[in-house]
Design an enzyme around this catalytic site. Structure first.
Site, PDB file in Angstrom:
ATOM      1  N   ASP A  40      22.707 -17.537  17.462  1.00 41.10           N
ATOM      2  CA  ASP A  40      23.726 -16.626  17.600  1.00 41.10           C
ATOM      3  C   ASP A  40      24.305 -15.959  16.421  1.00 41.10           C
ATOM      4  OD1 ASP A  40      23.530 -16.610  20.445  1.00 41.10           O
ATOM      5  OD2 ASP A  40      25.482 -17.515  20.853  1.00 41.10           O
ATOM      6  N   LYS A  67      24.197 -11.212  19.132  1.00 42.92           N
ATOM      7  CA  LYS A  67      24.696 -10.054  20.164  1.00 42.92           C
ATOM      8  C   LYS A  67      25.784  -9.417  19.479  1.00 42.92           C
ATOM      9  CE  LYS A  67      23.503 -12.562  24.116  1.00 42.92           C
ATOM     10  NZ  LYS A  67      23.904 -13.604  25.404  1.00 42.92           N
ATOM     11  N   MET A 174      37.146 -12.298  23.316  1.00 40.19           N
ATOM     12  CA  MET A 174      36.401 -11.070  23.457  1.00 40.19           C
ATOM     13  C   MET A 174      37.392  -9.926  24.152  1.00 40.19           C
ATOM     14  SD  MET A 174      32.735 -12.646  24.626  1.00 40.19           S
ATOM     15  CE  MET A 174      33.433 -13.931  25.766  1.00 40.19           C
TER      16      MET A 174
END
Length: 259
Positions: A40, A67, A174
């Site tokens: 990641d 991402k 997030m």
């Protein structure tokens, strides 16, 4: 006669919040024994860089599937299929995920997909940013006389479903893009507009920074300081325990403990 391909295995490893020192020993051993690392962006890449800086040489091929907010370079379905394909080639695969694989890391989805395809999977837990990042700002998620429980949600969740008052800490992952909605929703509940809030940006990274305010003020403060992701947001009276909290919030905390 058809030859059955050799089958390797997949290990889901939690990289932690991005500090190589917080990678578990079991996670390090998995990385050292891997043929390929599927990594990641958040947490995982920083850990690999940190290990290299410490002189730890990993011989595995590294495949970056990182991402960005609003942009997935490699869709989740493609990541799932990649893990199975690599394992079926007989390779020892480490799926290196930021934080803990099972805390908003989609680790359960990857494990289920691999097992459905007949691929052996092991899970190595990691240190989640939901706990470790508030800690570097001096914020315990629970504290005697101040908070007895906490809930971890993401900015994509329905924040109004989180009940409780200021003694029930909310950790928002997030959540910078949806912070105005989250702050307004929580302020309308039992917590109230003067409930303390902290934003910890880039925890354990070079841009680490802490912003402390209340549900009523945090949006303006975040805008003034150009707060950016990655960041962890903490809501509740435990924020008053932080050395970054202004005196007026610290006084609120002492009153709460004395009651």
């Amino acid at each position: 006669m058809n030859r059955i391909p050799a089958t390797g295995h997949v290990t889901l490893v939690g990289a932690g919040p991005g500090d190589a020192g917080l990678l578990t020993l079991r996670g390090l051993r998995a990385l050292e024994g891997a043929d390929v690392i599927v990594a990641d962006r958040l947490g995982a890449r920083a850990v690999l860089d940190g290990l290299a800086a410490d002189g730890i040489v990993l011989t595995a091929e590294v495949i970056d599937v990182g991402k960005l907010p609003g942009y997935h370079a490699v869709p989740q379905d493609a990541i799932n299929e990649l893990l199975v394909r690599l394992a079926r080639q007989g390779r020892r695969v480490v799926r290196l995920k930021g934080g803990d694989p099972y805390v908003f890391g989609r680790g359960g989805e990857e494990l289920a997909f691999c097992r459905a395809a007949g691929v052996d999977v092991e899970v190595v837990s990691g240190v989640t940013s939901a706990v470790s990042v508030p800690a570097i700002a001096g914020i315990p998620l629970t504290h005697r006389g101040v908070a007895t429980a906490f809930t971890v949600v993401t900015g994509h969740d329905q924040i109004r479903a989180v009940g409780g008052g200021r003694d029930h800490t909310v950790v928002l992952l997030m959540g910078i893009g949806t912070l105005p909605h989250a702050a307004a929703t929580l302020a309308r509940g039992e917590r109230g507009a003067d409930c303390p809030v902290a934003i910890v940006e880039d925890g354990f990274g070079p841009g680490q920074r802490v912003t402390v305010g209340t549900l009523a003020t945090i949006i303006h403060q975040a805008a003034a300081r150009a707060v950016r992701s990655p960041a962890v947001v903490v809501v509740g009276d435990v924020v008053s325990l932080s050395p970054y909290a202004p005196e007026e919030l610290a006084l609120c905390e002492r009153k709460a403990v004395s009651r």
